[in-house]
Write an enzyme that holds these catalytic residues in place. Sequence first.
Site, short mmCIF file in Angstrom:
data_model
loop_
_atom_site.label_atom_id
_atom_site.label_comp_id
_atom_site.label_asym_id
_atom_site.label_seq_id
_atom_site.Cartn_x
_atom_site.Cartn_y
_atom_site.Cartn_z
N LYS A 260 14.95 -58.55 0.22
CA LYS A 260 16.12 -57.76 0.64
C LYS A 260 17.14 -58.65 1.35
CE LYS A 260 13.25 -54.64 2.56
NZ LYS A 260 12.00 -54.81 1.81
N LYS B 78 16.06 -50.85 8.01
CA LYS B 78 14.62 -50.59 8.09
C LYS B 78 14.38 -49.74 9.31
CE LYS B 78 10.03 -52.56 8.22
NZ LYS B 78 9.18 -53.74 8.18
N ASP C 290 5.49 -66.64 6.71
CA ASP C 290 4.82 -65.51 6.06
C ASP C 290 4.45 -66.01 4.68
OD1 ASP C 290 3.85 -63.16 5.02
OD2 ASP C 290 5.42 -61.91 5.89
N VAL D 262 2.83 -64.84 2.04
CA VAL D 262 3.25 -63.93 0.96
C VAL D 262 3.77 -62.67 1.66
CG1 VAL D 262 2.60 -62.60 -1.08
CG2 VAL D 262 1.51 -64.81 -0.65
N ASP D 263 5.05 -62.59 1.77
CA ASP D 263 5.64 -61.40 2.38
C ASP D 263 5.82 -60.34 1.30
OD1 ASP D 263 6.93 -59.80 4.36
OD2 ASP D 263 8.84 -60.29 3.41
N SER E 68 9.60 -56.73 0.49
CA SER E 68 9.66 -58.03 1.17
C SER E 68 11.05 -58.47 1.61
CB SER E 68 9.05 -59.12 0.27
OG SER E 68 9.99 -59.55 -0.71
N GLU F 238 0.96 -65.60 9.35
CA GLU F 238 0.38 -64.26 9.34
C GLU F 238 -1.14 -64.21 9.23
OE1 GLU F 238 2.13 -61.57 6.51
OE2 GLU F 238 1.06 -59.88 7.38
N ASP G 149 -2.21 -65.62 -0.24
CA ASP G 149 -1.80 -65.64 1.18
C ASP G 149 -2.46 -66.81 1.89
OD1 ASP G 149 -0.62 -62.58 2.03
OD2 ASP G 149 -1.79 -62.69 0.20
N ASP H 34 8.34 -61.78 9.52
CA ASP H 34 8.94 -60.89 8.54
C ASP H 34 10.47 -60.93 8.57
OD1 ASP H 34 6.78 -59.75 7.16
OD2 ASP H 34 6.30 -58.50 8.89
N THR I 117 3.05 -58.33 0.31
CA THR I 117 1.82 -58.52 -0.48
C THR I 117 1.62 -57.36 -1.45
OG1 THR I 117 0.92 -59.67 1.41
CG2 THR I 117 -0.62 -59.16 -0.32
N1 LIG Z 1 3.96 -49.36 8.99
C1 LIG Z 1 4.81 -50.35 8.83
N2 LIG Z 1 6.09 -50.21 9.19
C2 LIG Z 1 6.96 -51.19 9.01
N3 LIG Z 1 6.67 -52.39 8.47
C3 LIG Z 1 5.41 -52.61 8.09
C4 LIG Z 1 4.41 -51.61 8.25
N4 LIG Z 1 3.25 -52.11 7.79
C5 LIG Z 1 3.51 -53.36 7.37
N5 LIG Z 1 4.80 -53.67 7.56
C6 LIG Z 1 5.50 -54.94 7.28
O1 LIG Z 1 6.37 -54.78 6.18
C7 LIG Z 1 6.24 -55.93 5.37
C8 LIG Z 1 6.61 -55.61 3.98
O2 LIG Z 1 7.94 -55.30 4.01
P1 LIG Z 1 8.56 -54.30 2.98
O3 LIG Z 1 7.98 -52.95 3.25
O4 LIG Z 1 10.00 -54.40 3.29
O5 LIG Z 1 8.19 -54.80 1.62
C9 LIG Z 1 4.82 -56.31 5.51
O6 LIG Z 1 4.72 -57.67 5.25
P2 LIG Z 1 3.40 -58.25 4.50
O7 LIG Z 1 3.43 -57.68 3.13
O8 LIG Z 1 3.66 -59.71 4.53
O9 LIG Z 1 2.24 -57.81 5.32
C10 LIG Z 1 4.49 -55.99 6.94
O10 LIG Z 1 4.71 -57.06 7.79
MG LIG Z 2 5.35 -59.91 5.79
#
Ligand SMILES: Nc1ncnc2c1ncn2[C@@H]1O[C@H](COP(=O)(O)O)[C@@H](OP(=O)(O)O)[C@H]1O
Ligand SMILES: [Mg+2]
Length: 557
Positions: free
Chosen positions: A364, A378, A216, A218-219, A361, A149, A124, A390, A221
């Site tokens: 999708k 979502k 972002d 690493v989206d 991430s 981020e 990241d 995001d 993570t």
């Molecule tokens: N409680 C929550 N509800 C919704 N989205 C969240 C969350 N906590 C983190 N995220 C976001 O969801 C992203 C991951 O998406 P997904 O769930 O679709 O894989 C995370 O990105 P990061 O991993 O870059 O922090 C973060 O930004």
């Molecule tokens: Mg993200």
Amino acid sequence: MSSCTTATTSFPTKVPHIHSWKNDVFPKNQLLGTLSLSSKKNSHLGFTVKTSSQTNFLSAMDEDCKLEVSSSDIPDGYSKELEIAVRAVHMACLLCQRVQDNLLSESSEHVHSKEDNSPVTIADWSVQAIVSWVLSEAYGSENVSIVAEEDVEALSKASAVGLLEAVVRTVNECLADAPRFGLKGPGTDLDAKAVLEAISRCSLAGATGSKFWVLDPVDGTLGFVRGDQYAIALALIEDGEPVLGVLGCPNYPMKKEWLSYQNGYRRILSRLTSHTSESLDKGSVLYARKGGGRAWMQPLMCRENNFVWPNSAREIRASSIDNPALATFCEPVEKANSSHSFTAGLAHSVGLRNQPLRVYSMVKYAAIARGDAEIFMKFARAGYKEKIWDHAAGVLIIEEAGGVVTDAGGRPLDFSKGEYLEGLDRVTSTFATRHINPKNHGVEKTKKEGSGGARNNGNDNGDEPFGGFFGPGGGFNIPGLGGAYGGGFGGPKGGYAKGGVIRPSVVCKDKGPCLGKKLRCPAKCFKSYSRAGKGYGYGGGSGGCTMDCKKKCVAYC
Ligand SMILES: Nc1ncnc2c1ncn2[C@@H]1O[C@H](COP(=O)(O)O)[C@@H](OP(=O)(O)O)[C@H]1O
Ligand SMILES: [Mg+2]
């Protein structure tokens, strides 16, 4: 020339179990389609910042690496920005692949927890540092505003010396490879101060300017540390709208068929086969610019090769499936990030029959832009505020590939209010095309199709406003939800329908005694729900409520 190898260090953490993309979440019966849309090749938004440092930067590029796409293919604006962004993201993908390999092979301890308990890795920080450094070199740091981020707080602590060293090493090893990507490297290694500076140059304050990059690094993570899908997402926002988007998806291969194989298996196979652009381990980089009505996908570079534009780029289009029964919807893997039980009920109610594609991430968005899925829903918990990084890159790519992205009310996402998507109606919904909008349980045809202007709700196309799941224009007509729209659930003001309880209901579609009957979960039993009977196979949750549409025609706890 060194490659982007990973520096090692040790930090207390746990790497969660590997969760790979399995056959069962990616049904083989999905159809691919091509949508013929009139592309909008006008670009009235063009800006090109030409500073002396940019000129030097680009002239440092390898002759082979100059843009080779014919000028008629490209709208006027952003061509240099796009080129640099795509190259930087390719470089970042290689960095991430190496870091992820190390994480998995060494039962490494490179994952750190942020204050909100979400994971962060050296990838990241390192990706943020290199993208920031590359953009600053290209345009001059005073001309570049980046919102990203990560911050440097955890890295700057006295106890994090080893972590910082690992990041600095990873950054330098990767930047040493910059010429392979047609980018100018730093010449000498960056020291810790320069790396911290590059990371912290990405300040959240920049998000209010009229033009800024959003990253972002690493989206997803969690997917990254689990050896699964993740994305590197870079977008340029101007006047509150994404105008350029690049999505690096190192574990999303060019060929959809290879998704059925676990990532690790693909990597092993790829080592046994020749390195061509169709190599099995190839991830992909998707990109688009506003106004072109076109989006592209390139394979990740073979590890030894030089990046030569356009690097086997392939145009992508969103799916043209117009029947919800044939469509696949995507959603987050993590239930905590989006309610699976809610989307399952919603999906069934509107006639979606395929298993959901659960993937980490912004991959999708990539899946929809390239026609591998049709819908992204979502539904975050109340109070969660979506961040611009995001979504920005994915939104633009989807729109240029012919799709539509809105919130639950059918409104476009608003990138003009800073770090968060303010005013977002809790559901983020993405459709491959306007046709797939399951409004009124079926196909909605709009007066006119468009692509580049989709996020304006078609206003400049003369299109009708795009009705969201529950939004103005009728929503999905979901019994119990659509009906509750006025009462608050999913409506513009958000909130749940009754006392904070979700009470999904369905009209049974199974032939037999229950056909046409409306079942509604008793409020007392609802936490999440599962269903029994034909077509009720997925979802499940913890079984707070069961709907029997086959025999007894009842919903019970
Ligand atoms: N409680 C929550 N509800 C919704 N989205 C969240 C969350 N906590 C983190 N995220 C976001 O969801 C992203 C991951 O998406 P997904 O769930 O679709 O894989 C995370 O990105 P990061 O991993 O870059 O922090 C973060 O930004
Ligand atoms: Mg993200």
